[in-house]
Enzyme design. Structure first.
Site, mmCIF file in Angstrom:
data_model
loop_
_atom_site.group_PDB
_atom_site.id
_atom_site.type_symbol
_atom_site.label_atom_id
_atom_site.label_comp_id
_atom_site.label_asym_id
_atom_site.label_seq_id
_atom_site.Cartn_x
_atom_site.Cartn_y
_atom_site.Cartn_z
ATOM 1 N N HIS A 298 17.331 -16.730 17.072
ATOM 2 C CA HIS A 298 17.710 -16.834 18.218
ATOM 3 C C HIS A 298 19.823 -17.568 17.731
ATOM 4 C CE1 HIS A 298 16.340 -14.657 21.269
ATOM 5 N NE2 HIS A 298 15.251 -14.442 20.605
ATOM 6 N N TYR A 480 1.459 -2.926 5.208
ATOM 7 C CA TYR A 480 2.563 -3.214 4.325
ATOM 8 C C TYR A 480 3.681 -3.133 3.133
ATOM 9 C CZ TYR A 480 2.566 -5.169 9.045
ATOM 10 O OH TYR A 480 1.773 -6.002 10.366
HETATM 11 C C1 LIG Z 1 7.707 0.377 12.753
HETATM 12 C C2 LIG Z 1 6.667 0.570 11.759
HETATM 13 C C3 LIG Z 1 5.541 0.006 12.445
HETATM 14 C C4 LIG Z 1 4.691 -0.644 12.111
HETATM 15 N N1 LIG Z 1 3.317 -1.436 12.378
HETATM 16 C C5 LIG Z 1 2.263 -1.071 12.109
HETATM 17 C C6 LIG Z 1 1.281 -1.689 13.065
HETATM 18 O O1 LIG Z 1 0.967 -1.839 14.541
HETATM 19 N N2 LIG Z 1 -0.380 -1.528 12.439
HETATM 20 C C7 LIG Z 1 -0.805 -1.026 11.035
HETATM 21 O O2 LIG Z 1 -1.701 -1.208 10.677
HETATM 22 N N3 LIG Z 1 0.491 -0.417 10.407
HETATM 23 C C8 LIG Z 1 1.902 -0.856 11.166
HETATM 24 N N4 LIG Z 1 3.027 -0.100 9.991
HETATM 25 C C9 LIG Z 1 2.516 0.308 8.388
HETATM 26 C C10 LIG Z 1 2.554 1.407 8.934
HETATM 27 O O3 LIG Z 1 1.194 1.251 8.866
HETATM 28 C C11 LIG Z 1 2.151 1.654 7.229
HETATM 29 O O4 LIG Z 1 3.542 2.589 6.786
HETATM 30 C C12 LIG Z 1 1.155 3.594 6.921
HETATM 31 O O5 LIG Z 1 1.568 3.813 5.640
HETATM 32 C C13 LIG Z 1 2.218 4.741 7.821
HETATM 33 O O6 LIG Z 1 1.520 6.001 7.750
HETATM 34 P P1 LIG Z 1 2.483 6.893 7.520
HETATM 35 O O7 LIG Z 1 2.400 8.425 7.919
HETATM 36 O O8 LIG Z 1 4.005 7.032 9.248
HETATM 37 O O9 LIG Z 1 3.794 6.778 5.751
HETATM 38 P P2 LIG Z 1 3.989 7.413 5.144
HETATM 39 O O10 LIG Z 1 5.034 6.869 5.041
HETATM 40 O O11 LIG Z 1 4.088 9.271 5.533
HETATM 41 O O12 LIG Z 1 2.620 7.051 4.545
HETATM 42 C C14 LIG Z 1 2.526 5.905 3.900
HETATM 43 C C15 LIG Z 1 1.733 6.789 2.907
HETATM 44 O O13 LIG Z 1 0.388 7.084 3.134
HETATM 45 C C16 LIG Z 1 0.087 8.051 1.958
HETATM 46 N N5 LIG Z 1 0.140 9.250 2.924
HETATM 47 C C17 LIG Z 1 0.066 9.804 3.797
HETATM 48 N N6 LIG Z 1 0.196 10.834 4.585
HETATM 49 C C18 LIG Z 1 -1.128 10.975 3.998
HETATM 50 C C19 LIG Z 1 -2.076 11.967 3.545
HETATM 51 N N7 LIG Z 1 -2.315 13.162 4.891
HETATM 52 N N8 LIG Z 1 -2.920 12.030 2.302
HETATM 53 C C20 LIG Z 1 -2.931 11.121 1.385
HETATM 54 N N9 LIG Z 1 -2.275 9.942 1.886
HETATM 55 C C21 LIG Z 1 -1.172 10.699 2.824
HETATM 56 C C22 LIG Z 1 2.134 8.419 1.384
HETATM 57 O O14 LIG Z 1 1.653 9.437 -0.101
HETATM 58 C C23 LIG Z 1 2.403 7.466 1.232
HETATM 59 O O15 LIG Z 1 1.240 5.989 0.698
HETATM 60 C C24 LIG Z 1 4.290 0.228 10.324
HETATM 61 C C25 LIG Z 1 5.414 0.841 9.503
HETATM 62 C C26 LIG Z 1 7.056 1.043 10.860
HETATM 63 C C27 LIG Z 1 7.719 1.354 10.446
#
Ligand SMILES: Cc1cc2nc3c(=O)[nH]c(=O)nc-3n(C[C@H](O)[C@H](O)[C@H](O)COP(=O)(O)OP(=O)(O)OC[C@H]3O[C@@H](n4cnc5c(N)ncnc54)[C@H](O)[C@@H]3O)c2cc1C
Ligand SMILES: *[C@@H]1O[C@H](CO)[C@@H](O)[C@H](O)[C@H]1NC(C)=O
Ligand SMILES: *[C@@H]1O[C@H](CO)[C@@H](O)[C@H](O)[C@H]1NC(C)=O
Ligand SMILES: *[C@@H]1O[C@H](CO)[C@@H](O)[C@H](O)[C@H]1NC(C)=O
Ligand SMILES: *[C@@H]1O[C@H](CO)[C@@H](O)[C@H](O)[C@H]1NC(C)=O
Ligand SMILES: *[C@@H]1O[C@H](CO)[C@@H](O)[C@H](O)[C@H]1NC(C)=O
Length: 542
Positions: A298, A480
């Protein structure tokens, strides 16, 4: 050492592949990989679903818009960020199959994207020539309350899932992430944790089937893919093995009224002592209670900096039992009746995202987050023994000294997490952990200096924690994503050991079996390693 050697040889041979195919393509009629990819696509798709409608090449006027819609971090949104040669925004299973088969035959890599939240942009950025297989159009959700199950397509967001469940039932939910715009494709395959983790475990602990497209373009369900691959895609990151089309999830029961709270304490208000007590209490208490600790910098009026610690709670029950539980076990926090707010489970998802309570639930369906332009860097750690008071004070001082905006999230484990064996799924971080930490820096300044200053601050804070966190390996959470812990071109499996511990060996075996040509790869994918040496195998045992 031996393992490293095998790995380097294997990597070297694999590295030659693109050059070999390039050589042969030069001898034949001149046709670049992307041209051959684009020519190939229609021959593998279903005529009732023309694939031409969903291909965005760099010359398409919508290319940048489609690319940027699912970019969640400005670090990977610059003009110098490497761009895909094309994006296929699949609308039909045949588009996914065609993309896999044609990328493979053209010698192109793919990156698979669902929600686009990867902290290192690995679902849409690469230094090798690649195309994006974008899953956002495949986002249907089919909920069946009588069997308490649902099929969720990869491109669905958590907000959409929570909304759809709540529309059908007030007493069902699903244990998954807090952030509403996460995609089911990436989030579940990396484990998926949220504020019901102590009661119900991770998302993958509640996944009972999946539909995938493998490296041969075949559509497989759990029965057809077999238990090895089904094990690997639950926590091992599906993008090393296949494309996930959809997951079948088991819904969980939630009370119709639950309680949430969020209170903040300054260092003067004894935040340090409260955190000390939290470390002893939070991982052991009644598993219906989850309290996240969020220390953040903060900037004070007088120009000083301090650390404020926010305690964010979710209790799967009413306020009055929560208050007596807190009074008995966590009195230092001093939780008051007016702090604890009763609401439905679906509303608690708004609360945890700082959305005002009277906002219509349709806000859950918003697929793009409200925080548009910001840069961030994240890292993770696991804590197995309580951090002593001097340790906490040292950490606060470090955060204050660094002088950039920085926060952490400490998420308690225990409960259901301690009951599931480390090898039940590919996700290994189970019993023995008090809590998982996330380091976060966020900044808006576009300058290169701001970038290096913030990234360095995150790494420095992580170094400060070394005495207090897991070691050999220093465990990390795949969701992460953190490039600092290594990549598969380093010739070392260190990053995989941090993510998967004793599960690395089985992941390597599954990889070699289901994707021997290493078609499904990205910077931290499971590599192809020859496991024919006893030495190599035993060096992976714990
Ligand atoms: C704001 C924020 C909050 C978050 N909060 C949490 C939380 O509360 N709990 C938690 O566990 N995580 C959290 N995360 C992390 C999040 O779970 C990971 O970033 C997760 O990989 C996101 O999945 P996505 O499909 O949105 O991402 P993408 O960027 O689309 O994919 C992430 C990874 O998975 C692969 N992938 C995506 N789709 C597929 C598919 N259909 N088949 C095979 N591989 C695939 C991608 O190639 C990449 O390697 C947070 C991230 C952010 C940015
Ligand atoms: C093509 O799509 C149509 C309509 O969705 C479907 O009925 C048909 O079975 C599909 N054909 C193949 C070969 O998958
Ligand atoms: C990426 O850039 C586009 C165009 O400048 C912008 O509209 C979008 O908000 C940016 N997204 C992020 C996460 O920086
Ligand atoms: C905060 O600022 C005041 C006045 O500038 C100073 O006296 C005090 O020592 C500072 N406190 C800390 C903790 O740095
Ligand atoms: C906490 O418990 C004590 C007795 O153990 C009681 O005196 C006190 O009123 C309780 N406080 C609250 C807020 O319930
Ligand atoms: C997990 O490990 C235990 C103990 O080593 C073993 O008995 C069990 O077969 C393993 N399970 C799987 C699914 O590999």
């Amino acid at each position: 050492m031996k393992l490293l050697y095998f790995y380097l040889v294997a990597t070297y041979i694999l590295m030659l592949f693109p050059y070999l195919s390039l050589f042969f393509s030069l001898v034949g009629p001149a046709n670049s990989p992307i041209d051959s990819f684009l020519q190939c696509l229609p021959s593998h798709s279903n005529n009732s679903h023309p694939i031409s409608d969903v291909i965005f090449t760099q010359s398409n006027p919508s290319f940048l818009r489609v690319l940027q819609t699912y970019v969640r971090d400005s670090r990977f949104n610059t003009s110098s960020t490497p761009k895909p040669l094309a994006i296929v925004a699949a609308l039909d299973v045949s588009h996914v199959q065609a993309t896999v088969l044609c990328a493979k035959s053209s010698g192109l890599q793919i990156r698979i994207r669902s929600g686009g939240h990867d902290f290192e942009g690995m679902s849409y950025v690469s230094s090798v020539p690649f195309v994006i297989l974008d899953m956002f159009n495949l986002r249907s959700i089919n909920i069946d309350i009588p069997s308490e199950t649902a099929w969720v397509q990869a491109g669905a967001t958590l907000g959409e899932l929570y909304y759809d469940i709540a529309k059908k039932s007030k007493v069902h939910g699903f244990p998954a992430g807090v952030c509403l715009t996460l995609g089911a494709g990436g989030h579940f395959s990396g484990g998926g944790y949220g504020n019901m983790i102590r009661q119900y475990g991770l998302s993958i602990d509640n996944i009972i089937d999946a539909q995938v497209v493998d490296a041969n373009g075949k559509v497989l369900n759990r029965k057809r893919m077999g238990e090895d691959l089904f094990w690997a895609i639950r926590g091992g990151g599906a993008a090393s093995f296949c494309v996930v089309l959809a997951w079948k999830i088991k819904l969980v029961r939630v009370p119709d009224v639950i309680t949430v709270f969020k209170v903040q304490r300054t260092l003067e208000e004894r935040a340090t002592d409260i955190v000390l007590q939290w470390q002893k209490f939070a991982p052991k208490i009644d598993r219906r209670l989850f309290i996240r600790v969020q220390p953040a910098i903060h900037f004070l009026q007088n120009g000083n900096r301090s650390v404020h610690v926010t305690f964010i709670g979710l209790y799967l029950g009413r306020a009055s039992p929560l208050l007596s539980l807190m009074n008995k076990s966590f009195p230092l926090l001093g939780l008051q009746a007016q702090d604890s707010i009763e609401m439905s489970w679906v509303e608690s998802n708004l609360f945890w995202n700082d959305v005002a309570r009277d906002t219509p639930l349709e806000v859950l369906l918003k697929r793009t987050p409200t925080r548009p332009h910001s840069y961030s860097k994240h890292k993770s750690d696991y804590v197995k023994t309580p951090i002593p008071k001097e340790g906490l004070e040292m950490i606060w001082k470090k955060m204050i000294d660094v002088g950039v905006f920085m926060l952490m999230q400490w998420n308690p484990y225990g409960g259901r997490m301690s009951e599931i064996p480390e090898n039940a799924t590919a996700f290994p971080h189970r019993a023995g952990n008090l809590f998982k930490m996330q380091y976060i820096t966020i900044w808006q300044d576009d300058s290169a200096e701001a970038m290096s200053k913030n990234i360095k601050a995150t790494r420095d804070l992580y170094e400060t924690f070394t005495p207090f966190v897991s070691r050999n390996p220093r465990e990390a959470f795949l969701n992460y994503r953190d490039i600092d812990i290594g990549t598969n071109s380093d010739g070392s499996l260190d990053f995989a050991l941090d993510f998967f511990k004793g599960n690395v060996k089985r992941l390597l075996q599954v990889k070699a079996k289901v994707d021997p040509t290493n078609f499904f790869q990205y910077e931290q994918s499971i590599p192809i390693v020859k496991l024919n040496s006893e030495v190599a195998i035993s060096s992976l045992e714990y």
